[in-house]
Design a protein around this motif. Structure first.
Motif, short mmCIF file in Angstrom:
data_model
loop_
_atom_site.label_atom_id
_atom_site.label_comp_id
_atom_site.label_asym_id
_atom_site.label_seq_id
_atom_site.Cartn_x
_atom_site.Cartn_y
_atom_site.Cartn_z
N GLY A 451 0.79 -1.22 0.00
CA GLY A 451 0.00 0.00 0.00
C GLY A 451 0.82 1.27 0.00
N LEU A 452 2.13 1.18 0.05
CA LEU A 452 2.96 2.37 0.04
C LEU A 452 2.98 3.03 -1.33
CD1 LEU A 452 6.07 1.13 2.09
CD2 LEU A 452 4.11 2.43 2.93
N ASN A 453 3.03 4.35 -1.34
CA ASN A 453 3.10 5.09 -2.60
C ASN A 453 4.54 5.43 -2.99
OD1 ASN A 453 0.24 5.25 -2.87
ND2 ASN A 453 0.21 6.94 -1.37
N SER A 454 5.37 5.69 -1.98
CA SER A 454 6.75 6.11 -2.28
C SER A 454 7.61 5.94 -1.05
CB SER A 454 6.78 7.58 -2.72
OG SER A 454 6.37 8.42 -1.64
N ILE A 455 8.92 6.01 -1.28
CA ILE A 455 9.89 5.97 -0.19
C ILE A 455 11.17 6.66 -0.67
CG2 ILE A 455 10.83 3.73 -0.88
CD1 ILE A 455 11.22 3.11 2.11
N GLN A 456 11.80 7.39 0.25
CA GLN A 456 13.08 8.01 -0.05
C GLN A 456 14.03 7.72 1.10
OE1 GLN A 456 13.35 12.10 -1.57
NE2 GLN A 456 14.93 12.54 -0.03
N THR A 475 9.06 5.04 -6.47
CA THR A 475 7.61 4.87 -6.55
C THR A 475 7.37 3.54 -7.25
OG1 THR A 475 7.26 5.89 -8.72
CG2 THR A 475 7.39 7.38 -6.80
N SER A 476 6.14 3.21 -7.49
CA SER A 476 5.85 1.95 -8.17
C SER A 476 6.37 1.91 -9.60
CB SER A 476 4.34 1.67 -8.16
OG SER A 476 3.66 2.73 -8.82
N ILE A 626 8.67 8.09 4.26
CA ILE A 626 7.67 7.17 3.73
C ILE A 626 6.51 7.96 3.16
CG2 ILE A 626 6.20 5.18 4.25
CD1 ILE A 626 9.16 4.63 4.68
N ASN A 627 6.02 7.54 1.98
CA ASN A 627 4.89 8.19 1.30
C ASN A 627 5.12 9.68 1.09
OD1 ASN A 627 3.35 5.88 0.90
ND2 ASN A 627 2.32 6.07 2.89
N ILE A 628 6.33 10.02 0.67
CA ILE A 628 6.65 11.40 0.33
C ILE A 628 6.07 11.74 -1.04
CG2 ILE A 628 8.86 10.73 -0.71
CD1 ILE A 628 10.05 13.33 0.26
#
Length: 636
Positions: A451-456, A475-476, A626-628
């Protein structure tokens, strides 16, 4: 020794102390540290002032534990010779500099612990000469830690002596004036002799055998066939042995290269050499690097060609070509004044007759096909050869055993070990799906991760005295990796739905369609989410990582093959490995993952251990978001 050459306004100087080799024992590394510390300041001048003066004069100076050298323009020759002498005979050994050099040497040793070629050479020398021989012992982190500053001072005071020292000066100088300068600058060097040691000749194995070192990270095998020889430059066989080695493996058109490279395509090159030594340590060596799949075949072909030159008379054409090559090289080399100096030094240090080089061409020309076959049987010992191989045992060991050549196993420190268990089976029910699911659940739960949209993430480390920052944005469908050195862009990989870009600094690097396709495997908030649906992904088996059993997942590619290693017990990923193969060459990059910590319910490794340019680095996670929210510009 002075060789005047006034064609160019430059001068080179080399100081060589011709001592016997030295066993350093449990303080192996003391000589390296001694050499590293010479030139770091003298009684009269600080390290910074010394280096600044050399740089200002556009010169270079280097030091070894029993040597030194310099290059300069001839108009600055007197100043550089004075600095060279001052650094050699009036050094200052400070604790601060010692601690710095010791740390650097340890880091250098650590960087080689995963290098297959480095390990192969280390074990081969240790097995051939013995761990208690100066050519068989090797530097380890433990032995370096045994060395203290006083050991370096003692080593220098014991062995840096002028009794067996030769100073060779070549270039735009006047012989008489140079002699006067040398006397002036080296007059304080106290006339003493270093202790000399004698060593018995190492013995060959009783029968030809394979000595194997298992390197699970190896993408190719490093092979060396070797035996000891009783040969010196002053021996009557010397010139015939040179020709025999040239025909066997000393040139591009040699037996070995034509077989392994041209006929079979096993390698980019196979070579052999005869090393002469005045301390009972001469040897014959033939070596190459080959793909895992053909390791056993390459060994068979090595023995085939060695036996061929022992049993078949070489052709007149091969003999003539070998002679022509040596004669041509000899004549060309004589045009270089440094060659003249080296030849003169060889006569002094290798117990050669005074006319050795005057009669060189005559003796090369006198070699016959019968001589080649005779010396080949004497020095290329097909029945007493040690074949030292470092490679991936799970892929090559069984095939090597099938050659019928007796096989013994050794660890990376040349100690005998039992054959590793390559048949460790994956438990029933364990699949790519179950391994990846276990990992996703271990880092926070499969549903949460999906369910995560993004990560940095941002990892930082120090490298070569600077600060290194590695930023990854995911991202995905997009991926960006930016590496900054001291805040400046060093390298970046940018992947979006339209293009893939690789940059080195400001310059864009061409990327092949095959590499672009392979890089897509890195895209995703977590690549494992996409791997679940990738039908080409395989479960390669169980592999050891830092002493732990892991499941190895392989992601094949045309250029980049990626492997992930997941802890059997915890499910966490412990290692990432990528092998890039281009133009017949392979490069392996590894990262070891440690100390997982939680960020917004997601576990990430807070420490990554990798290497850059062969130097180990520890990357610390300084930020995880997370989710940035990203924009399209983040991936361009």
């Amino acid at each position: 020794m002075v060789v005047e050459n006034h064609k160019l306004p430059k001068v080179s100087m080399t100081l060589t102390i011709d001592n016997s080799p030295i066993v350093e024992g449990d303080k192996a590394g003391v000589s390296s540290l001694t050499g590293d510390m010479l030139g770091t300041g003298t009684v009269e001048i600080s390290k910074d002032d010394f280096n600044e003066k050399v740089d200002y004069l556009g010169a270079s100076i280097w030091y070894g534990s029993q040597s030194a050298g310099a290059n300069s323009l001839s108009k600055y020759f007197p100043e550089i010779l004075e600095l060279l002498a001052d650094g050699a005979i009036n050094p200052v050994f400070s604790q601060e500099e010692f601690d710095k050099k010791k740390t650097q040497l340890i880091e250098g040793v650590k960087s080689g612990e995963k290098n297959v070629a480095v390990i192969q050479r280390r074990v081969s020398s240790a097995l051939a000469f013995g761990l208690d021989h100066p050519y068989g012992e090797f530097i380890s982190e433990e032995s370096i830690n045994n060395v203290q500053l006083n050991d370096v001072i003692t080593f220098y005071n014991t062995y840096f002596k002028p009794e067996n020292a030769y100073l060779v000066i070549v270039g735009d100088v006047d012989g008489k004036a140079t002699k006067k300068l040398v006397k002036e600058y080296f007059s304080d060097w106290k006339a003493e002799k270093a202790p000399q040691y004698a060593y018995s000749a190492p013995k060959d194995v009783q029968y030809s055998q394979i000595n194997f070192i298992d390197m699970p990270n190896a993408v190719q095998s490093e092979i060396e066939v070797t035996n000891m020889v009783d040969l010196k430059m002053s021996d009557p066989d010397y010139h015939a042995a040179l020709i025999a080695n040239h025909i066997l493996g000393g040139s591009f058109s040699s037996y070995l290269n034509m077989n392994l490279r041209e006929k079979h395509g096993f390698t980019y090159g196979a070579r052999s050499s005869l090393k002469t030594n005045t301390h009972n340590a001469s040897s014959f060596t033939a070596s190459t690097s080959v793909r895992n799949a053909v390791t056993d075949s390459a060994v068979v072909e090595f023995f085939k060609e060695i036996k061929r030159i022992r049993t078949e008379k070489v052709s007149e054409k091969d003999l003539a070509n070998a002679k022509a090559k040596y004669l041509g090289n000899f004549v060309l080399a004589l045009e270089n004044p440094s060659t003249v100096a080296r030849y003169a030094l060889n006569i002094e240090t290798k117990d050669l007759p005074k006319d050795f080089y005057k009669t060189y061409l005559e003796k090369i020309n006198a070699v016959t096909a019968q001589d080649v076959q005779r010396v080949a049987n004497k020095y290329f010992k097909a029945d007493n050869a040690r074949v030292v191989i470092a490679g991936k045992g799970s892929e090559v060991a069984s095939k090597l055993e099938a050659t019928g050549i007796p096989m013994l196993y050794f660890d990376t420190y040349a100690f005998p070990v039992e054959k590793p268990n390559y048949e460790q089976n994956v438990p029933e029910g364990v699949t790519v799906q179950s391994v990846l699911d276990s990992y996703l659940n271990a880092i926070g739960g499969k549903d949460k991760v999906a369910g995560l949209n993004s990560i940095q993430t941002t990892y930082t480390t120090s490298f070569n005295g600077g600060s290194l920052e590695i930023i990854e944005k995911r991202t995905s469908d997009n991926y960006a990796q930016i590496i900054n050195m001291n805040g400046n862009p060093m390298m970046s990989v940018l992947i979006n739905d339209q293009e893939t870009i690789i940059k080195q600094g400001p310059n864009t690097v061409p990327v092949s369609p095959e590499m672009i396709n392979d890089l897509q495997n890195a895209v995703g908030v977590f690549p494992e989410l996409k791997l679940l649906s990738n039908q080409s992904v395989t479960l390669a088996g169980i592999a050891k990582v830092e002493g732990k059993d892991t499941y190895q997942i392989d992601v094949p590619g045309e250029v980049i093959t990626t492997s992930y290693f997941y802890d059997v017990e915890s499910g966490l990923k412990l290692k990432e490995q990528s092998i890039t193969s281009m133009s017949g060459q392979s490069q392996t990059n590894e990262a070891f993952l440690f100390d997982y910590k939680e960020f917004d319910g997601i576990k990430l490794p807070s420490l990554k251990k990798a290497s850059i340019g062969g130097m180990p680095v520890e990357n610390t996670l300084s930020e995880a978001l997370i989710n940035i929210e990203f924009t399209a510009e983040d991936f361009k």
